[in-house]
Design an enzyme around this catalytic site. Structure first.
Site, PDB file in Angstrom:
ATOM      1  CE  LYS A  48       3.682   3.387   1.425  1.00  9.78           C
ATOM      2  NZ  LYS A  48       3.885   2.194   2.334  1.00  9.78           N
TER       3      LYS A  48
ATOM      4  CB  CYS B  83     -11.568  -5.838  -5.219  1.00  9.82           C
ATOM      5  SG  CYS B  83      -9.620  -6.411  -4.486  1.00  9.82           S
TER       6      CYS B  83
ATOM      7  NE  ARG C  53      -0.517  -6.030  -0.881  1.00  8.73           N
ATOM      8  CZ  ARG C  53      -1.195  -4.811  -0.154  1.00  8.73           C
ATOM      9  NH1 ARG C  53      -2.393  -4.770  -0.016  1.00  8.73           N
ATOM     10  NH2 ARG C  53      -0.055  -4.224   0.525  1.00  8.73           N
TER      11      ARG C  53
ATOM     12  CG  ASP D 298       3.861   0.151  -6.125  1.00 10.54           C
ATOM     13  OD1 ASP D 298       4.838   0.658  -5.472  1.00 10.54           O
ATOM     14  OD2 ASP D 298       2.636   0.133  -5.531  1.00 10.54           O
TER      15      ASP D 298
ATOM     16  CB  CYS E 115      -4.248  -3.639  -8.487  1.00 11.38           C
ATOM     17  SG  CYS E 115      -4.271  -4.562  -6.991  1.00 11.38           S
TER      18      CYS E 115
ATOM     19  CB  CYS F 177      -7.936  -0.984  -9.498  1.00 10.51           C
ATOM     20  SG  CYS F 177      -9.241  -0.663  -8.244  1.00 10.51           S
TER      21      CYS F 177
ATOM     22  NE  ARG G  57       8.303  -3.610   2.466  1.00  6.57           N
ATOM     23  CZ  ARG G  57       7.112  -3.410   1.466  1.00  6.57           C
ATOM     24  NH1 ARG G  57       6.600  -2.214   1.366  1.00  6.57           N
ATOM     25  NH2 ARG G  57       6.876  -4.538   0.733  1.00  6.57           N
ATOM     26  CE1 TYR G  58       8.920   1.878   6.219  1.00  6.48           C
ATOM     27  CE2 TYR G  58       7.053   0.589   5.487  1.00  6.48           C
ATOM     28  CZ  TYR G  58       7.938   1.692   5.090  1.00  6.48           C
ATOM     29  OH  TYR G  58       7.985   2.178   3.874  1.00  6.48           O
TER      30      TYR G  58
ATOM     31  CG  ASP H 160       6.408   1.444  -1.229  1.00  7.71           C
ATOM     32  OD1 ASP H 160       5.026   1.563  -1.232  1.00  7.71           O
ATOM     33  OD2 ASP H 160       6.880   0.750  -0.296  1.00  7.71           O
TER      34      ASP H 160
ATOM     35  NE  ARG I 118       4.986   2.894   9.060  1.00  5.85           N
ATOM     36  CZ  ARG I 118       6.280   3.591   8.942  1.00  5.85           C
ATOM     37  NH1 ARG I 118       7.178   3.288  10.109  1.00  5.85           N
ATOM     38  NH2 ARG I 118       6.748   4.083   8.088  1.00  5.85           N
TER      39      ARG I 118
HETATM   40  C1  LIG Z   1       2.978   1.833   3.273  1.00  5.63           C
HETATM   41  C2  LIG Z   1       3.596   0.801   4.109  1.00  5.63           C
HETATM   42  C3  LIG Z   1       3.131   0.823   5.520  1.00  5.63           C
HETATM   43  C4  LIG Z   1       2.975   2.324   6.191  1.00  5.63           C
HETATM   44  O1  LIG Z   1       3.807   3.270   6.097  1.00  5.63           O
HETATM   45  P1  LIG Z   1       3.367   4.855   6.346  1.00  5.63           P
HETATM   46  O2  LIG Z   1       4.760   5.511   6.074  1.00  5.63           O
HETATM   47  O3  LIG Z   1       3.102   4.761   7.769  1.00  5.63           O
HETATM   48  O4  LIG Z   1       2.605   5.328   5.301  1.00  5.63           O
HETATM   49  C5  LIG Z   1       3.617  -0.014   6.271  1.00  5.63           C
HETATM   50  N1  LIG Z   1       3.794  -1.381   5.952  1.00  5.63           N
HETATM   51  C6  LIG Z   1       4.195  -1.506   4.578  1.00  5.63           C
HETATM   52  C7  LIG Z   1       4.520  -2.956   4.048  1.00  5.63           C
HETATM   53  C8  LIG Z   1       3.889  -0.621   3.539  1.00  5.63           C
HETATM   54  O5  LIG Z   1       4.029  -0.800   2.320  1.00  5.63           O
HETATM   55  S1  SF4 Z   2      -6.344  -1.254  -5.851  1.00  2.00           S
HETATM   56 FE1  SF4 Z   2      -6.307  -3.529  -6.207  1.00  2.00          FE
HETATM   57  S2  SF4 Z   2      -6.662  -4.466  -3.903  1.00  2.00           S
HETATM   58 FE2  SF4 Z   2      -7.215  -2.345  -3.836  1.00  2.00          FE
HETATM   59  S3  SF4 Z   2      -9.498  -2.258  -4.495  1.00  2.00           S
HETATM   60 FE3  SF4 Z   2      -8.479  -1.833  -6.495  1.00  2.00          FE
HETATM   61  S4  SF4 Z   2      -8.096  -4.063  -7.185  1.00  2.00           S
HETATM   62 FE4  SF4 Z   2      -8.574  -4.169  -5.006  1.00  2.00          FE
END
Ligand SMILES: *Cc1c(COP(=O)(O)O)cnc(C)c1O
Ligand code: SF4
Length: 341
Positions: free
Chosen positions: A316, A102, A111, A272, A109, A106, A89-90, A309, A93
């Site tokens: 973010k 997992c 995801r 989220d 979560c 959670c 995305r960025y 986000d 990174r």
């Molecule tokens: C949060 C996130 C990051 C990391 O971003 P930082 O600003 O360094 O915390 C990188 N890629 C994605 C897709 C993210 O959601």
């Molecule tokens: S937040 Fe989601 S991905 Fe992370 S440990 Fe919990 S269930 Fe697993």
């Protein structure tokens, strides 16, 4: 009686997930319950249903009845994968999804789409890793990989080593940030073999995920300390959740305890907008108000960045209270004054 030997065996903990109450079978069918006996043992039995540990790990009817959030991938992660399992995305990174496994599901979560409906266990294959490696070599602007999942520490140590080594061997990758909830929900998994292996990964940071002071047990701190002794810095991200940790006292205790143990509170995230998570939402203003309340109470080491986000992968947004208003700046006592620029 559980034998101590079993209790201290992380595979035993995984095999003995605690079942959801029968009345939640319909919720459980969609979002299956998974709770280690260790994490369940942190629930205070006097009022289990209102307990912050219980509410993070056992089903709630609101997960299927409150439909104000209806998207399972609101951040468009799946659409931002140039190659499978890598979210880019960025510019600099990217996030690598290593597994969908997992130790605890959670309830909040981001995801849950990955483990919903008892999805088949999944781990990154060698050929998928080769494709990712190639992509990273062709995109040398990426210098940091956030290793995520699922939970990467669910992988056997040798398997994880293979992934981390291959990623860190790419010359342009300087930082690896491994996100994990294992120190919170299965600290016994942080064994000597894992700590030895992680010590040899250059540029490695660990990002843990403590949400409540009651999660910061002696066992959890001992697990973190094994990594710190290897020179690995530890950050923490916390998700702000209604009636779990959305008050000044709880978060002050959490952030102070973490910082005192050399775990840097890094992020405080608004939840989220994922389907099934609406009942945890506090609203963005609540997070900003809490950060304002920390100004006089928590040092900059103890205070995390509040962020959320944007939908559709917009990135973010870190937020601070409005300390600047009409050209003036807010004093500690709340009055606004000029600054001689
Ligand atoms: C949060 C996130 C990051 C990391 O971003 P930082 O600003 O360094 O915390 C990188 N890629 C994605 C897709 C993210 O959601
Ligand atoms: S937040 Fe989601 S991905 Fe992370 S440990 Fe919990 S269930 Fe697993």
């Amino acid at each position: 009686m559980t034998k101590e030997k079993d209790w201290n065996d992380w595979h035993w903990q995984l095999r003995n997930s605690q079942p959801a109450p029968a009345e939640f079978a319909d919720v459980d069918k969609i979002y299956p319950t998974l709770v280690t006996p260790y994490y369940a043992s942190l629930i205070e039995t006097t009022a289990p249903h209102n307990d912050p540990i219980y509410r993070q790990s056992f089903p709630d009817r609101a997960e299927i009845t409150d439909t104000s959030y209806d998207n399972l991938d609101p951040l468009n992660e799946e659409a931002q994968m140039p190659v499978p399992h890598l979210i880019h995305r960025y510019q600099d990174r990217a996030v690598l999804l290593t597994t969908n496994q997992c130790a605890v599901h959670c309830r909040f979560c981001l995801r849950k789409r990955k483990w919903k409906d008892d999805a088949a266990p999944y781990t990154l294959s060698n050929s998928e890793l080769s494709t990712i490696e190639q992509y990273l070599k062709n995109h040398s602007e990426i210098n940091e990989i956030i290793v995520s999942g699922g939970d990467p520490l669910m992988l056997e140590t040798d398997k994880l080593q293979n992934i981390l080594k291959r990623i860190s061997d790419i010359p342009s990758i300087k930082i690896i940030r491994l996100g994990t909830r294992i120190p919170v929900v299965l600290p016994i998994r942080i064994d000597a073999k894992l700590a030895d292996m992680l010590e040899d990964i250059p540029g490695l940071w660990i990002a843990t995920h403590f949400n409540h002071p009651r999660e910061v047990t002696q066992e959890a701190l001992a697990a973190c300390n094994k990594l710190q002794k290897k020179g690995i810095p530890i950050l923490n991200q916390t998700v702000l959740m209604k009636n779990i940790n959305d008050n000044h006292e709880t978060l002050v205790e959490l952030f102070r305890t973490l910082a005192a143990n050399r775990i840097k509170p890094h992020y405080l995230f608004h939840i989220d907008p994922v389907a099934g998570n609406a009942h945890f939402a506090t609203g963005i203003d609540k997070g900003v108000e809490l950060i304002r309340s920390f100004r006089n109470t928590l040092s900059s080491i103890e205070t995390p960045l509040f962020a959320f986000d944007l939908q559709k992968g917009g990135g973010k947004i870190p937020l601070l209270p409005e300390y600047k208003k009409n050209g003036k700046f807010e004093k500690l006592n709340g009055h606004y004054i000029n600054y001689p620029e």
